[in-house]
Design a protein around this motif. Structure first.
Motif, PDB file in Angstrom:
ATOM      1  N   TYR A  44     -11.007   5.247  -7.684  1.00  0.00           N
ATOM      2  CA  TYR A  44      -9.499   5.502  -7.460  1.00  0.00           C
ATOM      3  C   TYR A  44      -9.384   5.359  -6.026  1.00  0.00           C
ATOM      4  N   TYR A  45      -9.861   6.106  -5.051  1.00  0.00           N
ATOM      5  CA  TYR A  45      -9.530   6.411  -3.649  1.00  0.00           C
ATOM      6  C   TYR A  45      -9.846   5.053  -3.192  1.00  0.00           C
ATOM      7  N   SER A  46     -10.877   4.212  -3.642  1.00  0.00           N
ATOM      8  CA  SER A  46     -11.318   2.932  -2.792  1.00  0.00           C
ATOM      9  C   SER A  46     -10.643   1.549  -3.355  1.00  0.00           C
ATOM     10  N   SER A  47      -9.657   1.812  -4.267  1.00  0.00           N
ATOM     11  CA  SER A  47      -8.900   0.719  -4.648  1.00  0.00           C
ATOM     12  C   SER A  47      -7.355   0.895  -4.305  1.00  0.00           C
ATOM     13  N   ASP A  48      -7.090  -0.161  -3.783  1.00  0.00           N
ATOM     14  CA  ASP A  48      -5.792  -0.353  -3.389  1.00  0.00           C
ATOM     15  C   ASP A  48      -4.697  -0.341  -4.262  1.00  0.00           C
ATOM     16  N   ARG A  49      -5.032  -0.500  -5.518  1.00  0.00           N
ATOM     17  CA  ARG A  49      -4.003  -0.374  -6.661  1.00  0.00           C
ATOM     18  C   ARG A  49      -3.790   1.052  -7.133  1.00  0.00           C
ATOM     19  N   SER A  50      -4.638   2.030  -6.487  1.00  0.00           N
ATOM     20  CA  SER A  50      -4.399   3.438  -6.687  1.00  0.00           C
ATOM     21  C   SER A  50      -3.198   4.050  -5.768  1.00  0.00           C
ATOM     22  N   TYR A  51      -2.799   3.271  -4.728  1.00  0.00           N
ATOM     23  CA  TYR A  51      -1.902   3.775  -3.827  1.00  0.00           C
ATOM     24  C   TYR A  51      -0.343   3.389  -4.066  1.00  0.00           C
ATOM     25  N   ALA A  52       0.532   4.281  -4.099  1.00  0.00           N
ATOM     26  CA  ALA A  52       2.036   4.086  -4.280  1.00  0.00           C
ATOM     27  C   ALA A  52       2.496   3.584  -3.100  1.00  0.00           C
ATOM     28  N   PHE A  53       2.173   4.128  -1.984  1.00  0.00           N
ATOM     29  CA  PHE A  53       3.235   3.771  -0.736  1.00  0.00           C
ATOM     30  C   PHE A  53       2.425   3.332   0.370  1.00  0.00           C
ATOM     31  N   TRP A  54       2.678   2.311   1.265  1.00  0.00           N
ATOM     32  CA  TRP A  54       1.919   1.701   2.216  1.00  0.00           C
ATOM     33  C   TRP A  54       2.769   1.465   3.369  1.00  0.00           C
ATOM     34  N   GLY A  55       1.990   1.665   4.512  1.00  0.00           N
ATOM     35  CA  GLY A  55       2.826   1.592   5.883  1.00  0.00           C
ATOM     36  C   GLY A  55       2.747  -0.181   6.033  1.00  0.00           C
ATOM     37  N   GLN A  56       3.329  -0.349   7.408  1.00  0.00           N
ATOM     38  CA  GLN A  56       3.798  -1.644   7.542  1.00  0.00           C
ATOM     39  C   GLN A  56       2.185  -2.394   8.635  1.00  0.00           C
ATOM     40  N   GLY A  57       1.623  -1.464   8.579  1.00  0.00           N
ATOM     41  CA  GLY A  57       0.257  -1.956   9.278  1.00  0.00           C
ATOM     42  C   GLY A  57       0.297  -2.006  10.829  1.00  0.00           C
ATOM     43  N   THR A  58      -0.783  -1.955  11.482  1.00  0.00           N
ATOM     44  CA  THR A  58      -0.987  -1.999  12.913  1.00  0.00           C
ATOM     45  C   THR A  58      -2.413  -2.652  13.175  1.00  0.00           C
ATOM     46  N   GLN A  59      -2.154  -3.521  14.287  1.00  0.00           N
ATOM     47  CA  GLN A  59      -3.124  -4.555  14.391  1.00  0.00           C
ATOM     48  C   GLN A  59      -4.348  -3.783  15.494  1.00  0.00           C
ATOM     49  N   VAL A  60      -5.553  -4.040  15.188  1.00  0.00           N
ATOM     50  CA  VAL A  60      -6.523  -3.509  15.730  1.00  0.00           C
ATOM     51  C   VAL A  60      -7.383  -4.685  16.161  1.00  0.00           C
ATOM     52  N   THR A  61      -7.548  -4.812  17.579  1.00  0.00           N
ATOM     53  CA  THR A  61      -8.396  -6.189  17.795  1.00  0.00           C
ATOM     54  C   THR A  61      -9.539  -5.945  18.837  1.00  0.00           C
ATOM     55  N   VAL A  62     -10.693  -5.855  18.213  1.00  0.00           N
ATOM     56  CA  VAL A  62     -11.815  -5.743  19.242  1.00  0.00           C
ATOM     57  C   VAL A  62     -12.580  -6.898  19.841  1.00  0.00           C
ATOM     58  N   SER A  63     -12.633  -6.838  21.204  1.00  0.00           N
ATOM     59  CA  SER A  63     -13.312  -8.133  21.930  1.00  0.00           C
ATOM     60  C   SER A  63     -14.660  -7.829  22.096  1.00  0.00           C
ATOM     61  N   SER A  64     -15.532  -8.816  22.206  1.00  0.00           N
ATOM     62  CA  SER A  64     -16.957  -8.797  22.201  1.00  0.00           C
ATOM     63  C   SER A  64     -17.216  -8.869  23.966  1.00  0.00           C
TER      64      SER A  64
END
Length: 128
Positions: free
Chosen positions: A108-128
């Motif tokens: 359940y918790y590992s499947s995105d189909r189990s989630y009813a509400f979502w945020g808009q997202g935030t970008q994470v960028t990791v440089s080497s």
């Protein structure tokens, strides 16, 4: 109206840390298990971590185990993702989500189909 708002993303160097927050409103926060997902550029959205309703149970994708921790504060209606030892492959848009399931099961918790509400997202960028 349910709103999930992520914050805390940005640019980090490999080996560094970031802390993401997800502020929830318009729902009874403690009644929802919560999760973090991420979508790298050009790839599908994947499970990162989940936390149970009261915060007593957590789980993580193998790729982040030992580096990321997830927590929640039901008094503040907020969930967190502490990301340490960041790697370039952690670069993605990170989404928080409120689960519509009632049993703590990995399927359940590992499947995105189990989630009813979502945020808009935030970008994470990791440089080497």
């Amino acid at each position: 109206q349910v709103q999930l708002v992520e914050s805390g993303g940005g640019l980090a160097q490999a080996g560094g840390s970031l802390r993401l927050s997800c502020a929830a409103s318009g729902l009874t926060f403690s009644r929802y298990a919560m999760g973090w997902f991420r979508q790298p550029p050009g790839k599908e959205r994947d499970f990162v971590a989940a936390v149970s309703w009261g915060g007593g149970s957590t789980d993580f994708a193998d790729s982040v185990k030992g580096r990321f921790t997830i927590s929640r504060d039901n008094t503040e209606n907020t969930m967190y993702l502490q990301m340490n030892s960041l790697k370039p492959e952690d670069t993605a848009v990170y989404y928080c989500a409120a689960g519509s399931f009632s049993m703590w099961r990995g399927s359940y918790y590992s499947s995105d189909r189990s989630y009813a509400f979502w945020g808009q997202g935030t970008q994470v960028t990791v440089s080497s």
